[in-house]
Design a protein around this motif. Structure first.
Motif, PDB file in Angstrom:
ATOM      1  N   LEU A 215      -4.396  -3.447  -2.456  1.00 55.22           N
ATOM      2  CA  LEU A 215      -3.292  -4.080  -2.603  1.00 55.22           C
ATOM      3  C   LEU A 215      -2.309  -3.282  -3.778  1.00 55.22           C
ATOM      4  CD1 LEU A 215      -4.924  -7.426  -3.060  1.00 55.22           C
ATOM      5  CD2 LEU A 215      -3.911  -6.416  -0.773  1.00 55.22           C
ATOM      6  N   CYS A 216      -1.228  -3.775  -3.572  1.00 56.01           N
ATOM      7  CA  CYS A 216      -0.064  -3.041  -4.583  1.00 56.01           C
ATOM      8  C   CYS A 216      -0.030  -3.956  -5.916  1.00 56.01           C
ATOM      9  CB  CYS A 216       1.132  -3.098  -4.102  1.00 56.01           C
ATOM     10  SG  CYS A 216       1.547  -2.227  -2.422  1.00 56.01           S
ATOM     11  N   GLU A 217       0.404  -3.171  -6.924  1.00 54.53           N
ATOM     12  CA  GLU A 217       0.551  -3.771  -8.176  1.00 54.53           C
ATOM     13  C   GLU A 217       2.019  -4.431  -8.138  1.00 54.53           C
ATOM     14  OE1 GLU A 217       0.266  -5.774 -10.774  1.00 54.53           O
ATOM     15  OE2 GLU A 217      -1.381  -4.341 -11.086  1.00 54.53           O
ATOM     16  N   ARG A 218       2.240  -5.406  -9.185  1.00 53.12           N
ATOM     17  CA  ARG A 218       3.523  -5.885  -9.330  1.00 53.12           C
ATOM     18  C   ARG A 218       5.010  -5.258  -8.871  1.00 53.12           C
ATOM     19  NH1 ARG A 218       2.827 -11.255 -10.325  1.00 53.12           N
ATOM     20  NH2 ARG A 218       0.896 -11.829 -11.035  1.00 53.12           N
ATOM     21  N   GLU A 219       5.992  -5.479  -8.445  1.00 53.18           N
ATOM     22  CA  GLU A 219       7.016  -4.541  -8.321  1.00 53.18           C
ATOM     23  C   GLU A 219       7.761  -4.572  -9.645  1.00 53.18           C
ATOM     24  OE1 GLU A 219       6.856  -7.683  -7.388  1.00 53.18           O
ATOM     25  OE2 GLU A 219       8.348  -9.002  -7.290  1.00 53.18           O
TER      26      GLU A 219
ATOM     27  N   ALA B  67       5.734   2.341  -3.265  1.00 49.89           N
ATOM     28  CA  ALA B  67       5.481   3.707  -3.910  1.00 49.89           C
ATOM     29  C   ALA B  67       4.009   3.993  -3.837  1.00 49.89           C
ATOM     30  CB  ALA B  67       6.208   4.044  -5.360  1.00 49.89           C
ATOM     31  N   LYS B  68       3.606   5.264  -3.478  1.00 49.73           N
ATOM     32  CA  LYS B  68       2.168   5.590  -3.421  1.00 49.73           C
ATOM     33  C   LYS B  68       1.708   6.888  -4.339  1.00 49.73           C
ATOM     34  CE  LYS B  68       0.955   2.568   0.662  1.00 49.73           C
ATOM     35  NZ  LYS B  68       0.496   2.755   1.938  1.00 49.73           N
ATOM     36  N   LYS B  69       1.022   6.799  -5.170  1.00 51.66           N
ATOM     37  CA  LYS B  69       0.888   8.244  -5.899  1.00 51.66           C
ATOM     38  C   LYS B  69       0.240   9.097  -5.442  1.00 51.66           C
ATOM     39  CE  LYS B  69      -0.559   9.284 -10.744  1.00 51.66           C
ATOM     40  NZ  LYS B  69      -1.198   8.737 -12.051  1.00 51.66           N
ATOM     41  N   LEU B  70       0.650  10.298  -5.194  1.00 45.93           N
ATOM     42  CA  LEU B  70       0.172  11.468  -4.759  1.00 45.93           C
ATOM     43  C   LEU B  70      -1.255  11.778  -5.490  1.00 45.93           C
ATOM     44  CD1 LEU B  70       3.042  13.943  -4.164  1.00 45.93           C
ATOM     45  CD2 LEU B  70       2.296  12.164  -2.446  1.00 45.93           C
ATOM     46  N   GLY B  71      -2.309  11.808  -4.442  1.00 50.09           N
ATOM     47  CA  GLY B  71      -3.698  12.354  -5.165  1.00 50.09           C
ATOM     48  C   GLY B  71      -4.666  11.165  -5.428  1.00 50.09           C
ATOM     49  N   SER B  72      -3.881   9.736  -4.975  1.00 44.74           N
ATOM     50  CA  SER B  72      -4.654   8.910  -4.926  1.00 44.74           C
ATOM     51  C   SER B  72      -5.783   8.404  -3.656  1.00 44.74           C
ATOM     52  CB  SER B  72      -3.927   7.409  -5.144  1.00 44.74           C
ATOM     53  OG  SER B  72      -2.710   7.416  -4.133  1.00 44.74           O
TER      54      SER B  72
ATOM     55  N   LEU C  53      -2.401   0.386  -9.690  1.00 45.74           N
ATOM     56  CA  LEU C  53      -1.230   0.776 -10.185  1.00 45.74           C
ATOM     57  C   LEU C  53      -0.885   2.095  -9.421  1.00 45.74           C
ATOM     58  CD1 LEU C  53      -1.490   0.467 -13.839  1.00 45.74           C
ATOM     59  CD2 LEU C  53       0.192  -0.642 -12.558  1.00 45.74           C
ATOM     60  N   ASP C  54      -1.673   2.692  -8.556  1.00 43.28           N
ATOM     61  CA  ASP C  54      -1.615   3.714  -7.724  1.00 43.28           C
ATOM     62  C   ASP C  54      -0.791   3.473  -6.525  1.00 43.28           C
ATOM     63  OD1 ASP C  54      -3.057   5.639  -9.163  1.00 43.28           O
ATOM     64  OD2 ASP C  54      -4.746   5.335  -8.033  1.00 43.28           O
ATOM     65  N   TRP C  55      -0.679   2.246  -6.087  1.00 40.98           N
ATOM     66  CA  TRP C  55       0.459   1.556  -4.968  1.00 40.98           C
ATOM     67  C   TRP C  55       1.288   0.577  -5.825  1.00 40.98           C
ATOM     68  CZ3 TRP C  55      -2.359   0.531   0.170  1.00 40.98           C
ATOM     69  CH2 TRP C  55      -3.081   1.731   0.594  1.00 40.98           C
ATOM     70  N   LEU C  56       2.387   0.789  -5.966  1.00 40.07           N
ATOM     71  CA  LEU C  56       3.528  -0.145  -6.514  1.00 40.07           C
ATOM     72  C   LEU C  56       4.412  -0.758  -5.431  1.00 40.07           C
ATOM     73  CD1 LEU C  56       4.259   2.257  -9.711  1.00 40.07           C
ATOM     74  CD2 LEU C  56       2.613  -0.049  -9.479  1.00 40.07           C
ATOM     75  N   LYS C  57       4.817  -1.736  -5.515  1.00 41.78           N
ATOM     76  CA  LYS C  57       5.843  -2.614  -4.734  1.00 41.78           C
ATOM     77  C   LYS C  57       7.205  -2.740  -5.506  1.00 41.78           C
ATOM     78  CE  LYS C  57       3.659  -7.253  -4.898  1.00 41.78           C
ATOM     79  NZ  LYS C  57       3.124  -8.163  -4.161  1.00 41.78           N
ATOM     80  N   ILE C  58       8.098  -2.387  -4.985  1.00 41.57           N
ATOM     81  CA  ILE C  58       9.349  -2.689  -5.395  1.00 41.57           C
ATOM     82  C   ILE C  58      10.439  -3.532  -4.454  1.00 41.57           C
ATOM     83  CG2 ILE C  58      11.403  -1.873  -6.742  1.00 41.57           C
ATOM     84  CD1 ILE C  58       8.403   0.502  -5.755  1.00 41.57           C
ATOM     85  N   LYS C  59      10.682  -4.771  -4.728  1.00 40.99           N
ATOM     86  CA  LYS C  59      11.268  -5.638  -3.546  1.00 40.99           C
ATOM     87  C   LYS C  59      12.541  -5.765  -3.904  1.00 40.99           C
ATOM     88  CE  LYS C  59       7.284  -8.830  -2.464  1.00 40.99           C
ATOM     89  NZ  LYS C  59       6.848 -10.195  -2.600  1.00 40.99           N
ATOM     90  N   ALA C  60      13.402  -5.652  -2.860  1.00 38.47           N
ATOM     91  CA  ALA C  60      14.861  -5.793  -2.789  1.00 38.47           C
ATOM     92  C   ALA C  60      15.198  -7.384  -2.938  1.00 38.47           C
ATOM     93  CB  ALA C  60      15.699  -5.044  -1.794  1.00 38.47           C
ATOM     94  N   GLU C  61      14.242  -8.113  -2.284  1.00 36.61           N
ATOM     95  CA  GLU C  61      14.509  -9.498  -2.178  1.00 36.61           C
ATOM     96  C   GLU C  61      13.497 -10.349  -2.802  1.00 36.61           C
ATOM     97  OE1 GLU C  61      15.716 -10.934   1.574  1.00 36.61           O
ATOM     98  OE2 GLU C  61      17.697 -10.487   1.196  1.00 36.61           O
TER      99      GLU C  61
END
Length: 662
Positions: free
Chosen positions: A27-31, A200-205, A214-222
């Motif tokens: 799962l992704c961490e918070r945006e 966003a996904k960290k290279l090498g993860s 925290l290697d996968w992060l979500k940034i929501k527009a809404e």
């Protein structure tokens, strides 16, 4: 050995018996953490998909699809299982999302919700494919005998290119999710086209199943989140059985009331919800917190999870916090109630739910401060109650499901921006289909003023919209839209603008054609020294508002028609319609719309954004986002402050018409 297996073996993959049916996805961490990496190197970026997370496990001809919580989804999306079966590799575990797309090609969770409801309603066997869906795959976890979760994400992505071709399989039912290098540019695209956001996904993860990393992060527009249903209230008329859902979220082990949602519920959704809620109804509240006082309230066990889009949180004078502008998006069978943890402390600004009597000013503050000192959110102005009692607040006023209560809250948020355009004008209050409210109802409060003026040979009658309470009166009167002409109350013989409406039928609508025609009007106005600005006027319409200073009403009247005529003669597409209009929707009021058309708010636009903006996407939430800045200034300021000789401008246009005719 397939190309994907060969690459996995070459990279040193180890054999492993991964069972995808028992796997919980990463799962992704918070945006709010993710927004810091949009411009950094060392990350890859993907569009955040507004769908349902699915793990696909393929063993020979046997394919199993599983939701995030490992519940079987194979029969619900049987055509996707069939499509995965056509992949060349006999052994695969894939991670992705099942998505439904709208007519513009954007992920649409509300549309997918109808498919989910069909799956919930079946009693064994395959669910009907009532809504077309696509499986968008962004990761491969196992291929052949190899478990590749320990590989860096770049390696897994490269293997995936050998599993799913660029064009997809089974006519595009299974597709590979593209990646991007520039996160900031991708996020801007999401803002412009109303996409959900960026991952966003960290290279090498590596792939860490079941973890929120925290290697996968979500940034929501809404803003959207999942909430657990803790009850419902009855409504009025066609919403008598269910007017709104009570929503809760967990704070640790505590279940806390977060607000109510009524917008977005249609008859079939209400049928489905009641079918699931009635068997789990209980006598007492199951959540903590201050419930909004509502008669005919029902409580239920916290078992059903729903997705809701919202505009932040409100704080009332007691400090209680509730969702602002919530809209129901669908049921989430793949999410556990305990995973519903949305809270005002998640970096979301809090807004007071009451406003100053004169200007309806919205006050904001960081969530952490509001939690400890709610009074600071309201500033130094005392909170006040509404002077209008809104009856049947859960009754639907707009055909998209927006209720009276939601519309009142919306007007409270945008009042400063709307009132600066409406004050001193003679305004018409319009019912949803466009019919004007006149004469005033017998119950009209004394503080709501009406006026009747004569502008040239025309008689203008209407309401003076000069306070938030008049806006709330309009809602109670069943009038969500407001229009005004170029006249002010104390100067009936003077006009300060003319307007040309550019429109095209939605089935033939091309954004570029509307923009080009509007620019033709702008160019003609500029030739004779008149400023102009575009204002959204519907899903496929723009009003070009042209400033004429303080012109005599009779002199200004022909100008709009001349501009429309000249623009039509300048090579505008034949199916684009240009016409002079005597009134425009007041900025930040919803435009009149027929059933089936999107609800669009009139918003002053900048000329350089006209080519980019999707008119149909300018709804209540988009208007709220623009309102704070527009309360101070917007593109109509130059139009309103114009100083021109309208008689000379009209003669110049008449000469232009004559010259073009010859």
């Amino acid at each position: 050995m397939t190309p994907g297996e060969e690459l996995a073996e070459y990279l040193g993959a180890r054999p492993g018996g991964l069972d995808g049916t028992k796997l919980v996805p990463m799962l992704c961490e918070r945006e709010e953490a993710g927004s810091k990496v949009l411009g950094r190197e060392g990350w890859l970026f993907e569009l955040k998909l507004d769908g349902v997370r699915i793990i696909a496990d393929k063993k020979g001809d046997r394919v199993t699809l599983s939701y995030r919580k490992r519940r079987d989804a194979t029969d619900s999306y049987a055509e996707i299982a069939d499509a995965v079966r056509t992949l060349a590799d006999t052994r695969l575990v894939l991670d992705g999302e099942i998505v439904a797309f709208d007519e513009q090609g954007r992920p649409d969770f509300q549309r997918l919700g109808h498919r989910i409801q069909a799956g919930l309603g079946k009693r064994g066997g395959r669910a009907p494919a009532s809504v077309p869906v696509v499986y968008v795959v962004f990761d491969v976890l196992a291929i052949g005998p190899y478990d590749v979760r320990a590989f860096p994400i770049e390696a897994r992505k490269e293997i995936l290119t050998r599993v799913i071709p660029a064009e997809g399989v089974a006519g595009g039912l299974v597709r590979r999710h593209p990646t991007f290098d520039d996160g900031a540019q991708l996020f801007r695209l999401c803002r412009e086209h109303r996409l959900e956001g960026v991952v966003a996904k960290k290279l090498g993860s590596s792939y860490r199943a079941g973890e929120r990393s925290l290697d996968w992060l979500k940034i929501k527009a809404e803003l959207d989140a999942e909430f657990v249903v803790i009850g419902w209230t009855e409504g009025e008329s066609d919403r008598a059985r269910l007017g709104a859902l009570d929503l809760g979220a967990y704070e640790g082990d505590r279940l806390v009331f977060r607000g109510r949602v009524g917008s977005g519920l249609d008859a079939s959704t209400i049928d489905m919800l009641l079918e699931r809620l009635l068997p789990i109804e209980v006598d007492k509240p199951v959540a903590e917190g201050k419930y909004s006082p509502k008669p005919k309230r029902h409580h239920c066990l916290p078992e059903l999870v729903v997705s809701v889009r919202y505009g932040g949180f409100s704080v009332d004078p007691s400090g209680a916090r509730f969702l602002r502008f919530p809209v129901f998006r669908g049921v989430r069978p793949d999410v556990s109630p305990k995973d519903c943890t949305a809270a005002p402390d998640d970096g979301v600004a809090l807004v007071t739910s009451t406003n100053d009597e004169q200007d309806g000013e919205e006050r904001t503050a960081p969530a952490a401060k509001a939690t400890s000192a709610p009074s600071s959110v309201a500033g130094d102005r005392p909170a006040r109650a509404r002077r209008i009692h809104v009856t049947a607040p859960s009754s639907v006023l707009l055909h998209d499901g927006t209720t009276k209560d939601v519309l009142c809250t919306y007007f409270e948020a945008v009042a400063p921006a709307l009132l600066r355009h409406a004050r001193e004008r003679v305004c018409s209050l319009l019912r949803p289909a466009g019919a004007a409210l006149w004469p005033p109802p017998k119950w009209t409060p004394k503080f709501v003023r009406t006026t009747n003026i004569r502008a040239g040979k025309r008689e203008e009658r209407g309401f003076v919209v000069d306070s938030l309470d008049v806006l709330l009166f309009a809602v109670e009167a069943g009038c969500p839209s407001i229009q005004h002409g170029p006249f002010v109350e104390d100067r009936p013989d003077v006009a300060d603008f003319v307007a040309v409406r550019v429109s095209v039928a939605r089935d033939r609508a091309e954004k570029s054609e509307v923009a080009a025609a509007a620019r033709s009007v702008r160019a003609l106005a500029a030739e004779i020294g008149l400023p102009s600005a575009p204002v959204s006027a519907g899903a496929s319409a723009v009003d070009v508002v042209v400033g004429v200073g303080a012109a005599p009403a009779q002199a200004a009247a022909p100008l709009g028609a001349l501009l429309a005529q000249l623009a039509m003669n300048a090579g505008v597409a034949s199916h684009v319609k240009l016409e002079a209009v005597s009134s425009v929707t007041t900025p930040f009021a919803p435009c009149p719309a027929r059933a089936g058309e999107p609800v669009v708010v009139a918003i002053p636009l900048d000329w350089d954004e006209l080519d980019r903006v999707e008119l149909a996407s300018i709804g209540l939430a988009a208007a709220v986002a623009r309102a704070p800045g527009a309360a101070r200034s917007d593109s109509l300021d130059a139009v309103r402050d114009a100083r021109v000789d309208v008689a000379a401008a009209t003669k110049a246009l008449e000469r232009g018409v004559a010259a073009r005719a010859t």
